[in-house]
Design an enzyme around this catalytic site. Sequence first.
Site, PDB file in Angstrom:
ATOM      1  N   ILE A  75       0.874  -1.189   0.000  1.00 30.27           N
ATOM      2  CA  ILE A  75       0.000   0.000   0.000  1.00 30.27           C
ATOM      3  C   ILE A  75       0.901   1.226   0.000  1.00 30.27           C
ATOM      4  O   ILE A  75       1.921   1.255   0.714  1.00 30.27           O
ATOM      5  CB  ILE A  75      -0.976   0.010   1.210  1.00 30.27           C
ATOM      6  CG1 ILE A  75      -1.907   1.237   1.158  1.00 30.27           C
ATOM      7  CG2 ILE A  75      -0.241  -0.066   2.533  1.00 30.27           C
ATOM      8  CD1 ILE A  75      -3.061   1.172   2.161  1.00 30.27           C
ATOM      9  N   ALA A  76       0.576   2.192  -0.831  1.00 28.26           N
ATOM     10  CA  ALA A  76       1.380   3.419  -0.860  1.00 28.26           C
ATOM     11  C   ALA A  76       0.543   4.561  -1.418  1.00 28.26           C
ATOM     12  O   ALA A  76      -0.354   4.352  -2.240  1.00 28.26           O
ATOM     13  CB  ALA A  76       2.641   3.232  -1.703  1.00 28.26           C
ATOM     14  N   ARG A  84      -3.714  13.031   3.543  1.00 26.09           N
ATOM     15  CA  ARG A  84      -4.962  13.635   3.089  1.00 26.09           C
ATOM     16  C   ARG A  84      -6.052  12.572   2.944  1.00 26.09           C
ATOM     17  O   ARG A  84      -7.030  12.769   2.227  1.00 26.09           O
ATOM     18  CB  ARG A  84      -4.732  14.375   1.778  1.00 26.09           C
ATOM     19  CG  ARG A  84      -3.753  15.543   1.964  1.00 26.09           C
ATOM     20  CD  ARG A  84      -3.370  16.183   0.665  1.00 26.09           C
ATOM     21  NE  ARG A  84      -4.467  16.971   0.107  1.00 26.09           N
ATOM     22  CZ  ARG A  84      -4.430  17.542  -1.081  1.00 26.09           C
ATOM     23  NH1 ARG A  84      -3.348  17.419  -1.842  1.00 26.09           N
ATOM     24  NH2 ARG A  84      -5.458  18.240  -1.528  1.00 26.09           N
ATOM     25  N   GLY A  85      -5.853  11.438   3.598  1.00 28.38           N
ATOM     26  CA  GLY A  85      -6.914  10.436   3.659  1.00 28.38           C
ATOM     27  C   GLY A  85      -6.886   9.363   2.586  1.00 28.38           C
ATOM     28  O   GLY A  85      -7.726   8.468   2.579  1.00 28.38           O
ATOM     29  N   GLY A  87      -4.548   6.939   1.916  1.00 32.91           N
ATOM     30  CA  GLY A  87      -4.178   5.611   2.442  1.00 32.91           C
ATOM     31  C   GLY A  87      -5.317   4.993   3.232  1.00 32.91           C
ATOM     32  O   GLY A  87      -5.610   3.799   3.101  1.00 32.91           O
ATOM     33  N   GLU A 109       2.840  -7.029   7.010  1.00 29.52           N
ATOM     34  CA  GLU A 109       4.138  -6.784   7.637  1.00 29.52           C
ATOM     35  C   GLU A 109       4.481  -5.314   7.469  1.00 29.52           C
ATOM     36  O   GLU A 109       4.179  -4.727   6.440  1.00 29.52           O
ATOM     37  CB  GLU A 109       5.230  -7.623   6.955  1.00 29.52           C
ATOM     38  CG  GLU A 109       5.238  -9.062   7.382  1.00 29.52           C
ATOM     39  CD  GLU A 109       5.374 -10.016   6.213  1.00 29.52           C
ATOM     40  OE1 GLU A 109       5.567  -9.542   5.078  1.00 29.52           O
ATOM     41  OE2 GLU A 109       5.263 -11.230   6.431  1.00 29.52           O
ATOM     42  N   ASN A 114       8.332   2.389  10.740  1.00 26.40           N
ATOM     43  CA  ASN A 114       7.394   3.062   9.836  1.00 26.40           C
ATOM     44  C   ASN A 114       6.196   3.595  10.628  1.00 26.40           C
ATOM     45  O   ASN A 114       5.105   3.028  10.655  1.00 26.40           O
ATOM     46  CB  ASN A 114       6.937   2.091   8.737  1.00 26.40           C
ATOM     47  CG  ASN A 114       6.212   2.806   7.601  1.00 26.40           C
ATOM     48  OD1 ASN A 114       5.752   3.936   7.755  1.00 26.40           O
ATOM     49  ND2 ASN A 114       6.112   2.137   6.460  1.00 26.40           N
ATOM     50  N   TYR A 121      -2.472   1.697  10.381  1.00 27.11           N
ATOM     51  CA  TYR A 121      -2.976   0.343  10.674  1.00 27.11           C
ATOM     52  C   TYR A 121      -3.636   0.278  12.049  1.00 27.11           C
ATOM     53  O   TYR A 121      -4.677  -0.354  12.213  1.00 27.11           O
ATOM     54  CB  TYR A 121      -1.838  -0.673  10.588  1.00 27.11           C
ATOM     55  CG  TYR A 121      -1.168  -0.734   9.235  1.00 27.11           C
ATOM     56  CD1 TYR A 121      -1.916  -0.630   8.063  1.00 27.11           C
ATOM     57  CD2 TYR A 121       0.206  -0.901   9.115  1.00 27.11           C
ATOM     58  CE1 TYR A 121      -1.313  -0.670   6.822  1.00 27.11           C
ATOM     59  CE2 TYR A 121       0.821  -0.953   7.870  1.00 27.11           C
ATOM     60  CZ  TYR A 121       0.059  -0.833   6.734  1.00 27.11           C
ATOM     61  OH  TYR A 121       0.659  -0.880   5.500  1.00 27.11           O
TER      62      TYR A 121
HETATM   63  C1  LIG Z   1       1.577   4.721   5.035  1.00 26.21           C
HETATM   64  C2  LIG Z   1       0.935   5.547   3.918  1.00 26.21           C
HETATM   65  C3  LIG Z   1       0.355   4.601   2.855  1.00 26.21           C
HETATM   66  C4  LIG Z   1      -0.220   6.373   4.531  1.00 26.21           C
HETATM   67  O1  LIG Z   1      -0.899   6.989   3.457  1.00 26.21           O
HETATM   68  P1  LIG Z   1      -1.615   8.420   3.609  1.00 26.21           P
HETATM   69  O2  LIG Z   1      -2.434   8.617   2.394  1.00 26.21           O
HETATM   70  O3  LIG Z   1      -0.622   9.467   3.930  1.00 26.21           O
HETATM   71  O4  LIG Z   1      -2.517   8.151   4.903  1.00 26.21           O
HETATM   72  P2  LIG Z   1      -3.794   8.958   5.382  1.00 26.21           P
HETATM   73  O5  LIG Z   1      -3.697  10.406   5.034  1.00 26.21           O
HETATM   74  O6  LIG Z   1      -5.016   8.242   4.918  1.00 26.21           O
HETATM   75  O7  LIG Z   1      -3.663   8.806   6.960  1.00 26.21           O
HETATM   76  C5  LIG Z   1      -4.570   8.014   7.714  1.00 26.21           C
HETATM   77  C6  LIG Z   1      -4.084   7.966   9.161  1.00 26.21           C
HETATM   78  O8  LIG Z   1      -2.823   7.296   9.224  1.00 26.21           O
HETATM   79  C7  LIG Z   1      -1.999   7.935  10.221  1.00 26.21           C
HETATM   80  N1  LIG Z   1      -0.839   8.569   9.573  1.00 26.21           N
HETATM   81  C8  LIG Z   1      -0.599   8.699   8.251  1.00 26.21           C
HETATM   82  N2  LIG Z   1       0.581   9.315   8.049  1.00 26.21           N
HETATM   83  C9  LIG Z   1       1.089   9.583   9.277  1.00 26.21           C
HETATM   84  C10 LIG Z   1       2.284  10.193   9.717  1.00 26.21           C
HETATM   85  N3  LIG Z   1       3.200  10.669   8.851  1.00 26.21           N
HETATM   86  N4  LIG Z   1       2.514  10.269  11.044  1.00 26.21           N
HETATM   87  C11 LIG Z   1       1.614   9.806  11.933  1.00 26.21           C
HETATM   88  N5  LIG Z   1       0.433   9.217  11.560  1.00 26.21           N
HETATM   89  C12 LIG Z   1       0.183   9.099  10.248  1.00 26.21           C
HETATM   90  C13 LIG Z   1      -2.882   8.969  10.889  1.00 26.21           C
HETATM   91  O9  LIG Z   1      -3.584   8.313  11.937  1.00 26.21           O
HETATM   92  C14 LIG Z   1      -3.815   9.331   9.762  1.00 26.21           C
HETATM   93  O10 LIG Z   1      -5.022   9.894  10.178  1.00 26.21           O
HETATM   94  P3  LIG Z   1      -5.091  11.504  10.420  1.00 26.21           P
HETATM   95  O11 LIG Z   1      -4.453  12.166   9.234  1.00 26.21           O
HETATM   96  O12 LIG Z   1      -6.551  11.769  10.535  1.00 26.21           O
HETATM   97  O13 LIG Z   1      -4.323  11.744  11.691  1.00 26.21           O
HETATM   98  C15 LIG Z   1       1.942   6.558   3.300  1.00 26.21           C
HETATM   99  O14 LIG Z   1       2.614   7.232   4.342  1.00 26.21           O
HETATM  100  C16 LIG Z   1       2.961   5.906   2.394  1.00 26.21           C
HETATM  101  O15 LIG Z   1       2.719   5.719   1.193  1.00 26.21           O
HETATM  102  N6  LIG Z   1       4.147   5.554   2.940  1.00 26.21           N
HETATM  103  C17 LIG Z   1       5.204   4.924   2.157  1.00 26.21           C
HETATM  104  C18 LIG Z   1       4.830   3.507   1.790  1.00 26.21           C
HETATM  105  C19 LIG Z   1       4.593   2.665   3.034  1.00 26.21           C
HETATM  106  O16 LIG Z   1       5.293   2.781   4.016  1.00 26.21           O
HETATM  107  N7  LIG Z   1       3.604   1.764   2.938  1.00 26.21           N
HETATM  108  C20 LIG Z   1       3.267   0.874   4.021  1.00 26.21           C
HETATM  109  C21 LIG Z   1       4.152  -0.322   3.976  1.00 26.21           C
HETATM  110  S1  LIG Z   1       3.788  -1.484   5.274  1.00 26.21           S
END
Ligand SMILES: CC(C)(COP(=O)(O)OP(=O)(O)OC[C@H]1O[C@@H](n2cnc3c(N)ncnc32)[C@H](O)[C@@H]1OP(=O)(O)O)[C@@H](O)C(=O)NCCC(=O)NCCS
Length: 154
Positions: A75-76, A84-85, A87, A109, A114, A121
């Site tokens: 997931i990314a 911005r919601g 993920g 995993e 991270n 999660y």
């Molecule tokens: C993990 C990842 C997919 C999250 O995607 P995202 O679109 O930024 O996530 P969202 O905006 O939907 O965030 C949902 C919730 O996750 C948590 N969250 C997301 N990013 C966060 C951050 N940098 N720090 C703390 N909490 C975070 C928060 O609880 C957030 O809710 P909130 O914004 O209302 O506080 C993104 O950071 C990513 O692509 N990372 C690199 C790839 C990766 O690590 N994938 C997972 C491998 S296991």
Amino acid sequence: MSEPIIVIRPTSADDVPAMASIEALAFSDPWPAMSFRELLAHPYSRMASAVDESGGIVGYCIMLRAVDEAEIANIATAPGMRRRGVGAQLLDDAIAAGTEAGVVALFLEVRESNIAARALYASRGFVAVGRRRGYYKQPVEDALILRRNATAFE
Ligand SMILES: CC(C)(COP(=O)(O)OP(=O)(O)OC[C@H]1O[C@@H](n2cnc3c(N)ncnc32)[C@H](O)[C@@H]1OP(=O)(O)O)[C@@H](O)C(=O)NCCC(=O)NCCS
């Protein structure tokens, strides 16, 4: 920043180049484009793309099913679209599809360091159930194994 209007839809082969670009920016040991193409043909994989209003791919989620269990394999979110919601929308979509298909336990995993992914999660009911020592490379790091029961939050 306001929440973008994002549609989650099944991944198509045309999405793969954009997904591979996001993947390369998201991970230190990224999957090659070929891995995405192979999984598109895999009967047990469910691949979803997050698409913005202009049709651009801004994220993806890949779930692999095995009978009544499933794994979030990848997931990314594109770096410029994070927090911005997107993920959460992708993960909620996969969870809903798994529940619909009779999945009772969802696993994944995650690198121990991270924080962003672990927070995402945890917000969706995943809890740590194990650890794989030195599982990740570049840099070497333990993986935490997380599990979410279909009954979480019920
Ligand atoms: C993990 C990842 C997919 C999250 O995607 P995202 O679109 O930024 O996530 P969202 O905006 O939907 O965030 C949902 C919730 O996750 C948590 N969250 C997301 N990013 C966060 C951050 N940098 N720090 C703390 N909490 C975070 C928060 O609880 C957030 O809710 P909130 O914004 O209302 O506080 C993104 O950071 C990513 O692509 N990372 C690199 C790839 C990766 O690590 N994938 C997972 C491998 S296991």
